[in-house]
Write an enzyme that holds these catalytic residues in place. Structure first.
Site, PDB file in Angstrom:
ATOM      1  N   ASP A 281       0.815  -1.218   0.000  1.00  0.00           N
ATOM      2  CA  ASP A 281       0.000   0.000   0.000  1.00  0.00           C
ATOM      3  C   ASP A 281       0.846   1.266   0.000  1.00  0.00           C
ATOM      4  O   ASP A 281       2.061   1.213   0.185  1.00  0.00           O
ATOM      5  CB  ASP A 281      -0.968  -0.001   1.199  1.00  0.00           C
TER       6      ASP A 281
ATOM      7  N   ASN B 159      -7.863  -2.979  13.963  1.00  0.00           N
ATOM      8  CA  ASN B 159      -9.217  -3.345  13.517  1.00  0.00           C
ATOM      9  C   ASN B 159      -9.211  -4.527  12.546  1.00  0.00           C
ATOM     10  O   ASN B 159     -10.203  -4.801  11.885  1.00  0.00           O
ATOM     11  CB  ASN B 159      -9.909  -2.133  12.868  1.00  0.00           C
TER      12      ASN B 159
ATOM     13  N   HIS C 141      -7.268  -4.813   9.850  1.00  0.00           N
ATOM     14  CA  HIS C 141      -6.934  -4.568   8.433  1.00  0.00           C
ATOM     15  C   HIS C 141      -5.610  -5.227   8.081  1.00  0.00           C
ATOM     16  O   HIS C 141      -4.715  -5.358   8.908  1.00  0.00           O
ATOM     17  CB  HIS C 141      -6.978  -3.083   8.062  1.00  0.00           C
TER      18      HIS C 141
ATOM     19  N   GLU D 262      -9.531  -2.240   4.857  1.00  0.00           N
ATOM     20  CA  GLU D 262     -10.271  -1.916   6.076  1.00  0.00           C
ATOM     21  C   GLU D 262     -11.537  -2.775   6.168  1.00  0.00           C
ATOM     22  O   GLU D 262     -11.939  -3.392   5.170  1.00  0.00           O
ATOM     23  CB  GLU D 262     -10.658  -0.430   6.043  1.00  0.00           C
TER      24      GLU D 262
HETATM   25  C1  GLP Z   1      -0.605   0.168   8.563  1.00  0.00           C
HETATM   26  C2  GLP Z   1      -0.269  -0.413   7.175  1.00  0.00           C
HETATM   27  C3  GLP Z   1      -0.393  -1.894   7.218  1.00  0.00           C
HETATM   28  C4  GLP Z   1       0.197  -2.339   8.519  1.00  0.00           C
HETATM   29  C5  GLP Z   1      -0.740  -1.987   9.627  1.00  0.00           C
HETATM   30  C6  GLP Z   1      -0.155  -2.097  11.004  1.00  0.00           C
HETATM   31  O1  GLP Z   1      -1.278   1.360   8.560  1.00  0.00           O
HETATM   32  N1  GLP Z   1      -0.932   0.097   6.068  1.00  0.00           N
HETATM   33  O2  GLP Z   1       0.215  -2.482   6.082  1.00  0.00           O
HETATM   34  O3  GLP Z   1       0.435  -3.711   8.522  1.00  0.00           O
HETATM   35  O4  GLP Z   1      -1.291  -0.706   9.402  1.00  0.00           O
HETATM   36  O5  GLP Z   1       0.714  -1.031  11.250  1.00  0.00           O
HETATM   37  P1  GLP Z   1       1.834  -1.092  12.370  1.00  0.00           P
HETATM   38  O6  GLP Z   1       2.803  -2.122  11.944  1.00  0.00           O
HETATM   39  O7  GLP Z   1       2.444   0.287  12.391  1.00  0.00           O
HETATM   40  O8  GLP Z   1       1.154  -1.453  13.633  1.00  0.00           O
END
Ligand code: GLP
Length: 234
Positions: free
Chosen positions: A67, A128, A130, A135
């Site tokens: 992403d 959540n 994702h 989402e």
């Molecule tokens: C982010 C990314 C995801 C990631 C997730 C967890 O916003 N877009 O690819 O795996 O949310 O983020 P983090 O590793 O900072 O907890």
């Protein structure tokens, strides 16, 4: 779905780094799916350290990121393009022409298929549920597309990366879809820290795909490992 618990994020990241390195050694042109966020930072540091000491050859490796924020300047500090350069690409001998991100007006899903598909997909997970920026509400057959970030994602990312200034957090992103993630041959999802406990509990309890908890789609994949640390009790 296999669940593997480690004492610390470092131990877990070392374990996953070894898997990645062994796979590159066995298949120099491996296609890796990569995640951003705080979760894979330690893994990327381990891969960078391996390159420095053992010179594992990344020159033929191709990477596909999950992403990117919509509309950001790729050189800006908030961009995932920059994150990947800072955390990994600048520290191994990958050819930057072999590093790909979802982009508007590019059929990323078709492109990945034409490249032979992703051999190993690394995932993090949002509080959540994702994965990528899929989402709640993302469908099983979702493809790469522009998505609206939910208020909780904006808040979490805002607190982590924007000093709590939520108005500065992009509200839209472009994300690889669930269908494309599921076409990866192997998936490793990483989760560290208490804040991910509920999500990992929910994932371990999942019996079927729940559109309101996107990571639950992983129960339908034949080769998924969930790697987590001791702060998570499930
Ligand atoms: C982010 C990314 C995801 C990631 C997730 C967890 O916003 N877009 O690819 O795996 O949310 O983020 P983090 O590793 O900072 O907890």
């Amino acid at each position: 779905m296999e669940f593997k618990k480690f004492k610390s994020e470092l131990e877990a990241s070392k374990y996953v780094a070894k898997i990645v390195i062994d796979k590159i050694k066995a298949n120099s042109g491996i296609k890796l799916g990569l995640a951003t966020g705080s979760t894979p930072v330690c893994l990327y540091a381990e891969l960078a350290h391996d390159y420095k000491t053992n010179h594992t050859n990344w020159s033929q490796v191709k990477t596909f990121n999950l992403d990117e924020y919509d509309g950001v300047d790729y050189a800006s500090d908030i961009s995932y393009h920059k994150f990947m350069k800072d955390e990994l690409f600048n520290h191994v001998n990958i050819d930057t022409n072999n590093t790909f991100f979802p982009e508007k007006e590019c059929n990323f899903d078709k492109f990945i298929k034409e490249e032979g598909g992703i051999d190993l997909q690394i995932l993090g997970i949002g509080v959540n549920g994702h994965i990528g920026f899929n989402e709640p509400g993302s469908t099983e057959n979702s493809q790469t597309r522009i998505v609206d970030l939910t208020p909780i994602t904006v808040e979490v990312n805002g607190n982590k990366y924007f000093d709590g200034e939520l108005d500065k957090v992009p509200k839209k992103a472009i994300s690889m879809g669930l269908e494309t993630i599921m076409q990866s041959k192997q998936i490793i999802l990483l989760a560290f820290g208490k804040c991910k406990e509920d999500a990992i509990k929910k994932l371990s309890d999942a019996k079927t795909f729940d559109i309101n908890f996107p990571a639950s789609i992983l129960i339908k994949h034949p080769n998924v490992t969930i790697i987590y640390d001791e702060e998570i009790n499930i």
